[in-house]
Design a protein around this motif. Structure first.
Motif, PDB file in Angstrom:
ATOM      1  N   MET A  93      46.768  38.824  32.306  1.00  0.00           N
ATOM      2  CA  MET A  93      48.018  39.546  32.585  1.00  0.00           C
ATOM      3  C   MET A  93      48.475  39.300  34.026  1.00  0.00           C
ATOM      4  O   MET A  93      48.918  40.195  34.724  1.00  0.00           O
ATOM      5  N   TYR A  94      48.314  38.043  34.461  1.00  0.00           N
ATOM      6  CA  TYR A  94      48.887  37.550  35.715  1.00  0.00           C
ATOM      7  C   TYR A  94      48.173  38.070  36.966  1.00  0.00           C
ATOM      8  O   TYR A  94      48.763  38.186  38.030  1.00  0.00           O
ATOM      9  N   SER A  95      46.885  38.335  36.819  1.00  0.00           N
ATOM     10  CA  SER A  95      46.058  38.718  37.954  1.00  0.00           C
ATOM     11  C   SER A  95      44.713  38.014  37.830  1.00  0.00           C
ATOM     12  O   SER A  95      43.716  38.621  37.435  1.00  0.00           O
ATOM     13  N   PRO A  96      44.663  36.720  38.166  1.00  0.00           N
ATOM     14  CA  PRO A  96      43.435  35.928  37.947  1.00  0.00           C
ATOM     15  C   PRO A  96      42.382  36.102  39.040  1.00  0.00           C
ATOM     16  O   PRO A  96      41.908  35.137  39.639  1.00  0.00           O
ATOM     17  N   TYR A  97      42.032  37.353  39.291  1.00  0.00           N
ATOM     18  CA  TYR A  97      41.014  37.654  40.297  1.00  0.00           C
ATOM     19  C   TYR A  97      39.751  38.213  39.645  1.00  0.00           C
ATOM     20  O   TYR A  97      38.922  38.821  40.309  1.00  0.00           O
TER      21      TYR A  97
ATOM     22  N   ASP B 243      40.020  55.748  47.238  1.00  0.00           N
ATOM     23  CA  ASP B 243      41.181  56.387  46.635  1.00  0.00           C
ATOM     24  C   ASP B 243      42.009  55.396  45.813  1.00  0.00           C
ATOM     25  O   ASP B 243      42.541  55.745  44.760  1.00  0.00           O
ATOM     26  N   PHE B 244      42.096  54.172  46.301  1.00  0.00           N
ATOM     27  CA  PHE B 244      42.864  53.160  45.563  1.00  0.00           C
ATOM     28  C   PHE B 244      42.232  52.905  44.194  1.00  0.00           C
ATOM     29  O   PHE B 244      42.926  52.784  43.194  1.00  0.00           O
ATOM     30  N   VAL B 245      40.911  52.823  44.163  1.00  0.00           N
ATOM     31  CA  VAL B 245      40.223  52.619  42.887  1.00  0.00           C
ATOM     32  C   VAL B 245      40.493  53.791  41.946  1.00  0.00           C
ATOM     33  O   VAL B 245      40.779  53.603  40.753  1.00  0.00           O
ATOM     34  N   TYR B 246      40.418  55.001  42.470  1.00  0.00           N
ATOM     35  CA  TYR B 246      40.687  56.182  41.647  1.00  0.00           C
ATOM     36  C   TYR B 246      42.112  56.154  41.098  1.00  0.00           C
ATOM     37  O   TYR B 246      42.342  56.399  39.906  1.00  0.00           O
ATOM     38  N   GLN B 247      43.069  55.857  41.958  1.00  0.00           N
ATOM     39  CA  GLN B 247      44.469  55.826  41.513  1.00  0.00           C
ATOM     40  C   GLN B 247      44.681  54.744  40.449  1.00  0.00           C
ATOM     41  O   GLN B 247      45.450  54.935  39.505  1.00  0.00           O
TER      42      GLN B 247
ATOM     43  N   THR C 107      39.196  43.232  44.710  1.00  0.00           N
ATOM     44  CA  THR C 107      40.418  42.431  44.582  1.00  0.00           C
ATOM     45  C   THR C 107      40.920  42.419  43.136  1.00  0.00           C
ATOM     46  O   THR C 107      42.129  42.398  42.899  1.00  0.00           O
ATOM     47  N   SER C 108      40.007  42.447  42.174  1.00  0.00           N
ATOM     48  CA  SER C 108      40.447  42.456  40.778  1.00  0.00           C
ATOM     49  C   SER C 108      41.141  43.764  40.431  1.00  0.00           C
ATOM     50  O   SER C 108      42.108  43.785  39.666  1.00  0.00           O
ATOM     51  N   ILE C 109      40.665  44.853  41.008  1.00  0.00           N
ATOM     52  CA  ILE C 109      41.274  46.163  40.754  1.00  0.00           C
ATOM     53  C   ILE C 109      42.656  46.228  41.387  1.00  0.00           C
ATOM     54  O   ILE C 109      43.612  46.731  40.787  1.00  0.00           O
ATOM     55  N   VAL C 110      42.781  45.691  42.587  1.00  0.00           N
ATOM     56  CA  VAL C 110      44.089  45.648  43.255  1.00  0.00           C
ATOM     57  C   VAL C 110      45.076  44.800  42.448  1.00  0.00           C
ATOM     58  O   VAL C 110      46.221  45.202  42.210  1.00  0.00           O
ATOM     59  N   GLY C 111      44.623  43.620  42.038  1.00  0.00           N
ATOM     60  CA  GLY C 111      45.508  42.745  41.270  1.00  0.00           C
ATOM     61  C   GLY C 111      45.940  43.368  39.965  1.00  0.00           C
ATOM     62  O   GLY C 111      47.117  43.276  39.566  1.00  0.00           O
ATOM     63  N   LEU C 112      45.016  43.999  39.274  1.00  0.00           N
ATOM     64  CA  LEU C 112      45.342  44.670  38.011  1.00  0.00           C
ATOM     65  C   LEU C 112      46.378  45.763  38.229  1.00  0.00           C
ATOM     66  O   LEU C 112      47.334  45.897  37.448  1.00  0.00           O
ATOM     67  N   ASN C 113      46.189  46.525  39.273  1.00  0.00           N
ATOM     68  CA  ASN C 113      47.137  47.597  39.597  1.00  0.00           C
ATOM     69  C   ASN C 113      48.556  47.061  39.707  1.00  0.00           C
ATOM     70  O   ASN C 113      49.502  47.595  39.107  1.00  0.00           O
ATOM     71  N   LYS C 114      48.713  45.979  40.471  1.00  0.00           N
ATOM     72  CA  LYS C 114      50.059  45.429  40.688  1.00  0.00           C
ATOM     73  C   LYS C 114      50.595  44.739  39.440  1.00  0.00           C
ATOM     74  O   LYS C 114      51.801  44.821  39.142  1.00  0.00           O
TER      75      LYS C 114
ATOM     76  N   THR D   4      53.409  36.192  42.656  1.00  0.00           N
ATOM     77  CA  THR D   4      53.362  36.361  44.115  1.00  0.00           C
ATOM     78  C   THR D   4      53.210  37.817  44.553  1.00  0.00           C
ATOM     79  O   THR D   4      52.451  38.084  45.498  1.00  0.00           O
ATOM     80  N   PRO D   5      53.864  38.789  43.895  1.00  0.00           N
ATOM     81  CA  PRO D   5      53.623  40.173  44.338  1.00  0.00           C
ATOM     82  C   PRO D   5      52.177  40.615  44.123  1.00  0.00           C
ATOM     83  O   PRO D   5      51.672  41.442  44.885  1.00  0.00           O
ATOM     84  N   VAL D   6      51.518  40.062  43.114  1.00  0.00           N
ATOM     85  CA  VAL D   6      50.105  40.378  42.886  1.00  0.00           C
ATOM     86  C   VAL D   6      49.257  39.800  44.016  1.00  0.00           C
ATOM     87  O   VAL D   6      48.428  40.494  44.614  1.00  0.00           O
ATOM     88  N   SER D   7      49.468  38.514  44.315  1.00  0.00           N
ATOM     89  CA  SER D   7      48.710  37.868  45.394  1.00  0.00           C
ATOM     90  C   SER D   7      48.966  38.542  46.734  1.00  0.00           C
ATOM     91  O   SER D   7      48.042  38.739  47.539  1.00  0.00           O
TER      92      SER D   7
END
Length: 546
Positions: free
Chosen positions: A326-330, A166-170, A380-387, A137-140
């Motif tokens: 790893m729990y980010s199916p995006y 910037d989010f992608v870079y981080q 969205t896949s990059i965001v999910g991976l980050n979390k 849920t925190p990933v979603s």
């Protein structure tokens, strides 16, 4: 990282950039004077001038950021500072309170009921995590949150574009740190890909220059780490022992006998869960002048992975993995690779975002990671991976490893009590196995058993050869000259096993429930086989012994 610049500086940079473009196209080079290097987003009309004064790349994101930060003007400084601060705040690791004890309450869909054969409903027992994992849920929630500020990455002129860029870079920096590749600044870079298969194919297309290039891999590999090389170069294979473990002595033997350019091995098997000593393999590969690629699909959610070895000779050159395991199916995943090995090559994927400039008959490409990432990224896949990285690190890989060993032991010991059971791999020494156990029965078709487990127990498994056919054939004792005979078989009679693969949220209680329902599933599978045979609907296997 792309930064916006003031108008006065933009004019100066454009002039310098155009001069560099002219010099590069006439073959001239000139050392740039101190303080004149300019960087700008070429997609928005500015040309990057490099330290050599040529049209070579917008360089790395950190170099671009450094150039932008030297701007004396103030008209964009406040915006950039605000955007960067906002993004850094949104990407820093924040405690979620997730532990091994409460992880199940964060698994999306864990209580969603499915209908069984008898019409009753219950939540499934998901033992198919080596294939893919559910979202947390925190990933979603993080994905939904970031979509509110989504803008074009690296190209647009808006606050949302700045934020997303910037989010992608981080996230690149977070991925590099996650796999222990951040010990030396700019030694490694991170390229975002669609998944592990995509990443391995990109690496193969970039690194293999000719069919005569020799690639060494092993017979334990997933097809993605076999066919991607097989179709482009000449592949030699290290064998496995009678328990299914890689023979390291065979790797060294093949390195001695062949002029190997690339060694590519899995970090953990998707069939037996065996963990490869990649640093041992790296030392061997580098001793004989080869690069090392590691397929990390089955390791990143199970064990802490370090690309850096005890010595430089033991360093991993390239690691590839998927976020959906790893729990980010995006979608999405990453290649983490050494900059020096990626600079002068790129995969056979071309398009927007990869170039500095394009003329009628010539083009100049950027440096990695941009040159390896044609087109708009899957944000969205990059965001999910980050979390997902945050959560796995917070739960702790020491706890995950310990938990999986407990589940493996409980399952293996329970399976051993069944007559005619065949459990593949070492069932005594299981310390070098992630949470994967494969089995079948000598007197029962595993296809119909998997169906019965689904229909009568709500147990999700995987049945087949798991996209690792040569490895499965070896474990089952099927000689290579018999394999072709299965080519047109019905799925039910293609040789296979049943795979149980654990996630961090699976429990000992679920293992016990599976072992309790297994006799019923065996009974129902046999009934179905008897019914099909009685009605003459049962296609006979070519080789029933397999």
């Amino acid at each position: 990282m792309f930064k916006r610049i003031g108008r006065r500086k933009f004019v100066a940079m454009a002039v310098a950039g155009c001069l560099a473009f002219s010099m590069a196209f006439t073959g001239c080079t000139k050392e740039a004077e101190t303080g004149t290097t300019a960087a700008a987003n070429t997609e928005s009309g500015a040309v990057t001038a490099s330290a050599e004064g040529t049209t070579a790349s917008a360089a790395t994101e950190s170099t671009t950021a450094a150039a932008a930060s030297t701007e004396s003007g103030t008209e964009t400084a406040a915006t950039e500072s605000s955007t960067t601060a906002s993004t850094e705040s949104s990407t820093e690791t924040a405690s979620t309170g997730i532990t091994m004890d409460n992880i199940r309450s964060y698994v999306v869909g864990i209580d969603e009921p499915v209908e069984l054969k008898d019409g009753t409903k219950k939540p499934i027992i998901n033992f198919d995590n080596a294939a893919t994992t559910p979202s947390l849920t925190p990933v979603s929630e993080k994905v939904e949150e970031e979509l509110k500020m989504y803008g074009s990455v690296g190209r647009g002129f808006s606050q949302k574009s700045d934020h997303s860029t910037d989010f992608v870079y981080q996230t690149r920096q977070k991925v590099i740190s996650f796999v222990g590749a951040d010990k030396e600044e700019n030694e490694y870079t991170c390229v975002f890909v669609n998944n592990t298969t995509d990443g391995l194919n990109k690496l193969a297309s970039a690194l293999v220059k000719d069919k005569s290039d020799v690639i060494l891999t092993t017979r334990i590999e997933h097809h993605s780490n076999d066919l991607s090389w097989r179709e482009r170069g000449t592949v030699v294979y290290a064998e496995v022992d009678e328990q299914g473990r890689v023979k390291y002595e065979d790797i060294e033997k093949l390195l001695k006998e062949n002029k190997v350019k690339i060694v590519s091995v899995t970090a953990a098997s998707n069939v037996t869960g065996y963990v490869t000593d990649v640093h041992r393999v790296a030392k061997l590969a580098h001793q004989y002048g080869a690069m090392l690629v590691v397929d990390g699909a089955q390791i990143v959610a199970h064990r802490k992975f370090e690309m850096k070895g005890a010595t430089p000779e033991e360093d991993v050159d390239f690691l590839v993995f998927s976020a959906h395991k790893m729990y980010s199916p995006y979608g999405g995943g990453a290649i983490v690779g050494k900059n020096e090995l990626m600079l002068n090559t790129m995969p056979d994927v071309y398009g927007g975002g990869t170039v500095n400039i394009v003329a009628d008959s010539r083009q100049e490409y950027k440096n990695p990671p941009e040159s390896w990432e044609a087109g708009s990224p899957n944000y969205t896949s990059i965001v999910g991976l980050n979390k997902a990285i945050d959560i796995l690190q917070e739960v702790g890989f020491d706890k995950i490893e310990e938990h999986e060993k407990v589940l493996n032991r409980r399952l293996i010991d329970g399976l051993k009590k069944f007559d005619n059971i065949i459990i593949y791999g070492d069932t005594e020494n299981i310390d070098d196995r992630v949470g994967v156990v494969t089995f079948d029965f000598s007197d029962l078709n595993s296809y119909y058993l998997a169906v019965a487990l689904k229909e009568y127990g709500g147990v999700a498994t995987r049945r087949g050869s798991f996209c690792a056919h040569p490895y499965v054939w070896r474990l089952k004792g099927i000689p290579d000259d018999k394999v072709a005979e299965f080519e047109n078989c019905e799925a039910a009679f293609t040789p296979g096993m049943i795979r149980i693969s654990f996630g961090i949220y699976n429990t000992e209680e679920e293992v016990d429930q599976f072992l309790e329902v297994l006799p019923k599933a065996i009974e129902e599978a046999n009934k179905e086989l008897e019914r099909l045979e009685k009605e003459d609907l049962l296609l006979k296997p070519i080789h029933p012994e397999y």
